[in-house]
Motif scaffolding. Structure first.
Motif, PDB file in Angstrom:
ATOM      1  N   SER A  45      86.410  34.440 -34.727  1.00  0.00           N
ATOM      2  CA  SER A  45      85.037  34.908 -34.533  1.00  0.00           C
ATOM      3  C   SER A  45      84.230  33.977 -33.625  1.00  0.00           C
ATOM      4  O   SER A  45      83.479  34.445 -32.764  1.00  0.00           O
ATOM      5  N   THR A  46      84.377  32.658 -33.787  1.00  0.00           N
ATOM      6  CA  THR A  46      83.608  31.728 -32.943  1.00  0.00           C
ATOM      7  C   THR A  46      83.981  31.897 -31.480  1.00  0.00           C
ATOM      8  O   THR A  46      83.107  31.913 -30.597  1.00  0.00           O
ATOM      9  N   ASP A  47      85.256  32.039 -31.210  1.00  0.00           N
ATOM     10  CA  ASP A  47      85.721  32.232 -29.834  1.00  0.00           C
ATOM     11  C   ASP A  47      85.191  33.535 -29.251  1.00  0.00           C
ATOM     12  O   ASP A  47      84.638  33.560 -28.143  1.00  0.00           O
ATOM     13  N   VAL A  48      85.339  34.618 -29.998  1.00  0.00           N
ATOM     14  CA  VAL A  48      84.941  35.938 -29.492  1.00  0.00           C
ATOM     15  C   VAL A  48      83.439  35.997 -29.243  1.00  0.00           C
ATOM     16  O   VAL A  48      82.981  36.466 -28.178  1.00  0.00           O
ATOM     17  N   LEU A  49      82.647  35.505 -30.194  1.00  0.00           N
ATOM     18  CA  LEU A  49      81.187  35.592 -30.057  1.00  0.00           C
ATOM     19  C   LEU A  49      80.671  34.646 -28.974  1.00  0.00           C
ATOM     20  O   LEU A  49      79.718  34.979 -28.258  1.00  0.00           O
ATOM     21  N   THR A  50      81.290  33.483 -28.839  1.00  0.00           N
ATOM     22  CA  THR A  50      80.889  32.561 -27.780  1.00  0.00           C
ATOM     23  C   THR A  50      81.136  33.177 -26.408  1.00  0.00           C
ATOM     24  O   THR A  50      80.322  33.023 -25.480  1.00  0.00           O
ATOM     25  N   ARG A  51      82.247  33.876 -26.267  1.00  0.00           N
ATOM     26  CA  ARG A  51      82.559  34.498 -24.975  1.00  0.00           C
ATOM     27  C   ARG A  51      81.540  35.587 -24.618  1.00  0.00           C
ATOM     28  O   ARG A  51      81.225  35.779 -23.435  1.00  0.00           O
ATOM     29  N   LEU A  52      81.014  36.275 -25.619  1.00  0.00           N
ATOM     30  CA  LEU A  52      79.961  37.263 -25.336  1.00  0.00           C
ATOM     31  C   LEU A  52      78.742  36.576 -24.726  1.00  0.00           C
ATOM     32  O   LEU A  52      78.123  37.088 -23.792  1.00  0.00           O
ATOM     33  N   TYR A  53      78.385  35.426 -25.284  1.00  0.00           N
ATOM     34  CA  TYR A  53      77.250  34.676 -24.748  1.00  0.00           C
ATOM     35  C   TYR A  53      77.558  34.105 -23.370  1.00  0.00           C
ATOM     36  O   TYR A  53      76.743  34.168 -22.446  1.00  0.00           O
ATOM     37  N   ALA A  54      78.750  33.511 -23.236  1.00  0.00           N
ATOM     38  CA  ALA A  54      79.067  32.742 -22.034  1.00  0.00           C
ATOM     39  C   ALA A  54      78.956  33.583 -20.769  1.00  0.00           C
ATOM     40  O   ALA A  54      78.411  33.136 -19.753  1.00  0.00           O
ATOM     41  N   GLU A  55      79.459  34.805 -20.830  1.00  0.00           N
ATOM     42  CA  GLU A  55      79.432  35.656 -19.647  1.00  0.00           C
ATOM     43  C   GLU A  55      78.002  35.904 -19.179  1.00  0.00           C
ATOM     44  O   GLU A  55      77.683  35.762 -17.986  1.00  0.00           O
ATOM     45  N   ARG A  56      77.140  36.267 -20.100  1.00  0.00           N
ATOM     46  CA  ARG A  56      75.742  36.567 -19.745  1.00  0.00           C
ATOM     47  C   ARG A  56      74.946  35.304 -19.432  1.00  0.00           C
ATOM     48  O   ARG A  56      74.067  35.328 -18.569  1.00  0.00           O
ATOM     49  N   MET A  57      75.218  34.217 -20.139  1.00  0.00           N
ATOM     50  CA  MET A  57      74.510  32.966 -19.845  1.00  0.00           C
ATOM     51  C   MET A  57      74.833  32.493 -18.433  1.00  0.00           C
ATOM     52  O   MET A  57      73.965  32.025 -17.706  1.00  0.00           O
ATOM     53  N   GLY A  58      76.096  32.623 -18.027  1.00  0.00           N
ATOM     54  CA  GLY A  58      76.477  32.226 -16.678  1.00  0.00           C
ATOM     55  C   GLY A  58      75.741  33.019 -15.626  1.00  0.00           C
ATOM     56  O   GLY A  58      75.259  32.465 -14.623  1.00  0.00           O
ATOM     57  N   ALA A  59      75.628  34.327 -15.861  1.00  0.00           N
ATOM     58  CA  ALA A  59      74.897  35.170 -14.904  1.00  0.00           C
ATOM     59  C   ALA A  59      73.434  34.763 -14.835  1.00  0.00           C
ATOM     60  O   ALA A  59      72.819  34.745 -13.757  1.00  0.00           O
ATOM     61  N   SER A  60      72.856  34.410 -15.983  1.00  0.00           N
ATOM     62  CA  SER A  60      71.446  34.028 -16.027  1.00  0.00           C
ATOM     63  C   SER A  60      71.198  32.689 -15.352  1.00  0.00           C
ATOM     64  O   SER A  60      70.183  32.495 -14.664  1.00  0.00           O
ATOM     65  N   LEU A  61      72.126  31.745 -15.503  1.00  0.00           N
ATOM     66  CA  LEU A  61      71.947  30.391 -14.972  1.00  0.00           C
ATOM     67  C   LEU A  61      72.411  30.252 -13.530  1.00  0.00           C
ATOM     68  O   LEU A  61      72.114  29.257 -12.873  1.00  0.00           O
ATOM     69  N   GLY A  62      73.190  31.219 -13.050  1.00  0.00           N
ATOM     70  CA  GLY A  62      73.670  31.158 -11.678  1.00  0.00           C
ATOM     71  C   GLY A  62      74.933  30.340 -11.492  1.00  0.00           C
ATOM     72  O   GLY A  62      75.341  30.064 -10.359  1.00  0.00           O
ATOM     73  N   GLN A  63      75.569  29.930 -12.604  1.00  0.00           N
ATOM     74  CA  GLN A  63      76.844  29.207 -12.566  1.00  0.00           C
ATOM     75  C   GLN A  63      77.703  29.702 -13.729  1.00  0.00           C
ATOM     76  O   GLN A  63      77.184  30.012 -14.804  1.00  0.00           O
ATOM     77  N   PRO A  64      79.025  29.765 -13.539  1.00  0.00           N
ATOM     78  CA  PRO A  64      79.888  30.220 -14.632  1.00  0.00           C
ATOM     79  C   PRO A  64      79.819  29.288 -15.839  1.00  0.00           C
ATOM     80  O   PRO A  64      79.694  28.073 -15.685  1.00  0.00           O
ATOM     81  N   VAL A  65      79.889  29.872 -17.031  1.00  0.00           N
ATOM     82  CA  VAL A  65      80.063  29.105 -18.264  1.00  0.00           C
ATOM     83  C   VAL A  65      81.521  29.312 -18.673  1.00  0.00           C
ATOM     84  O   VAL A  65      81.911  30.406 -19.069  1.00  0.00           O
ATOM     85  N   VAL A  66      82.322  28.264 -18.554  1.00  0.00           N
ATOM     86  CA  VAL A  66      83.779  28.360 -18.702  1.00  0.00           C
ATOM     87  C   VAL A  66      84.186  27.900 -20.101  1.00  0.00           C
ATOM     88  O   VAL A  66      83.855  26.783 -20.523  1.00  0.00           O
ATOM     89  N   ILE A  67      84.910  28.757 -20.828  1.00  0.00           N
ATOM     90  CA  ILE A  67      85.331  28.442 -22.190  1.00  0.00           C
ATOM     91  C   ILE A  67      86.551  27.529 -22.177  1.00  0.00           C
ATOM     92  O   ILE A  67      87.508  27.744 -21.440  1.00  0.00           O
TER      93      ILE A  67
END
Length: 327
Positions: A45-67
């Motif tokens: 669950s931690t991995d799956v839910l973090t990945r949901l955030y990471a994709e959108r956070m990267g788009a918002s910040l202008g840099q990829p958030v890499v797991i």
């Protein structure tokens, strides 16, 4: 003579100009990809839910958030890597209630201090646990069926968890302690190992994070008996709460948060928190989280620290009662 003075003045003027110019500005943060350390195996669950955030956070910040998954020691290994990283905002981590409010009572010594070495960015999600059995378990159509059957077992029953001292372990210990069921704990390295063990009959039951089990339940590959939340889950309306299933005052909520190394600049924490807020308050993302068995949250960093501090005494008592030790 005048010409010579002019030539001498040129380097002096150049030097004065150089002194007058400000130092070159540092590139605005973030100027490169951000590493998000998940201290648990892929697929949970931690991995799956973090990945949901990471994709959108990267788009918002202008840099990829890499797991980067760095499991081990009940989440301590990955979180320690975050604690010891440069506090520049380019290494952050996903943590859970287990890491922030339980591990310090499980381990004789911790590699990091949750109060001094890491700082919260904000809470990210909330999910209940759910009691699950294999779909062919003919003694467990309901939770009460299972508990009644369990009490007839001379050697008791076995229950799986995603690791010693995880909320999946301790909430199970709470349930069987309160209901008088003799039960043996069988820890696994993550949710990806719990499901095959249930299906193979190696263990009888698990109280796993709903986010790890919801799709399996909806597909009929696992049977849900009761959720530990205060209310029924919206997309599983036929599965009762623990209270409705006959276990009074049994409400357990499991949360996740994002953290950074201590001394990360406040402006960076603010930007990261703002990116989290844009994810959590997006209506489409809220629906995706509900469908995935969790509620997207947004809080301040201070609220995240307060929740961890509030829950520590409860989990400390559960650890003591269960006798759980991780080292």
């Amino acid at each position: 003579m005048t010409h010579r003075r002019s030539l001498l003045a040129l380097p002096l003027a150049a030097a004065a100009g150089a002194l007058a110019r400000p130092a070159l500005a540092q590139p605005a943060w973030p100027a490169k990809p951000i590493r998000m350390v998940v201290p648990y195996p892929p697929g949970g669950s931690t991995d799956v839910l973090t990945r949901l955030y990471a994709e959108r956070m990267g788009a918002s910040l202008g840099q990829p958030v890499v797991i980067e998954n760095r499991p081990g020691a009940s989440g301590n290994i990955g979180t320690d890597a975050v604690a010891k990283a440069q506090p520049d905002g380019y290494t952050i981590g996903a943590v859970t209630a287990s890491i922030m409010a339980i591990n310090q009572f499980l381990f004789q010594s911790m590699p990091f201090d949750t109060a001094k070495d890491i700082m919260p960015i904000g809470l990210a999600w909330d999910t209940p646990n759910i009691a699950v059995v294999a779909p062919d378990h003919n003694k467990a159509q309901t939770l009460q069926d299972f508990l009644t059957w369990a009490k007839t077992r001379p050697d008791g029953i076995t229950y799986a968890s995603t690791g010693i001292g995880q909320t999946t372990h301790l909430s199970s210990a709470m349930l069987f302690g309160r209901t008088g069921v003799k039960a043996t704990h069988v820890p696994y390295r993550g949710a990806a190992q719990v499901v095959p063990a249930l299906l193979a009959g190696d263990v009888d039951v698990a109280l796993d994070n709903l986010a790890s089990q919801i799709s399996l339940i909806q597909e009929g590959r696992m049977r849900g008996l009761a959720v530990t939340g205060a209310e029924r889950w919206p997309t599983l309306p036929n599965i009762p709460t623990m209270v409705e299933a006959g276990v009074p005052n049994f409400v357990v909520s499991v949360w996740g948060a994002f953290v950074a190394p201590a001394n990360t600049p406040p402006a960076v924490i603010e930007k990261l928190n703002g990116a989290m807020r844009r994810v959590a308050t997006d209506e489409a993302m809220q629906k995706r989280f509900i469908q995935g068995g969790a509620t997207a949250l947004w809080t301040t960093a201070e609220d995240a620290a307060t929740r961890a501090a509030r829950e520590r005494p409860m989990w400390q008592e559960v650890v003591k009662t269960s006798g759980a030790r991780a080292d």
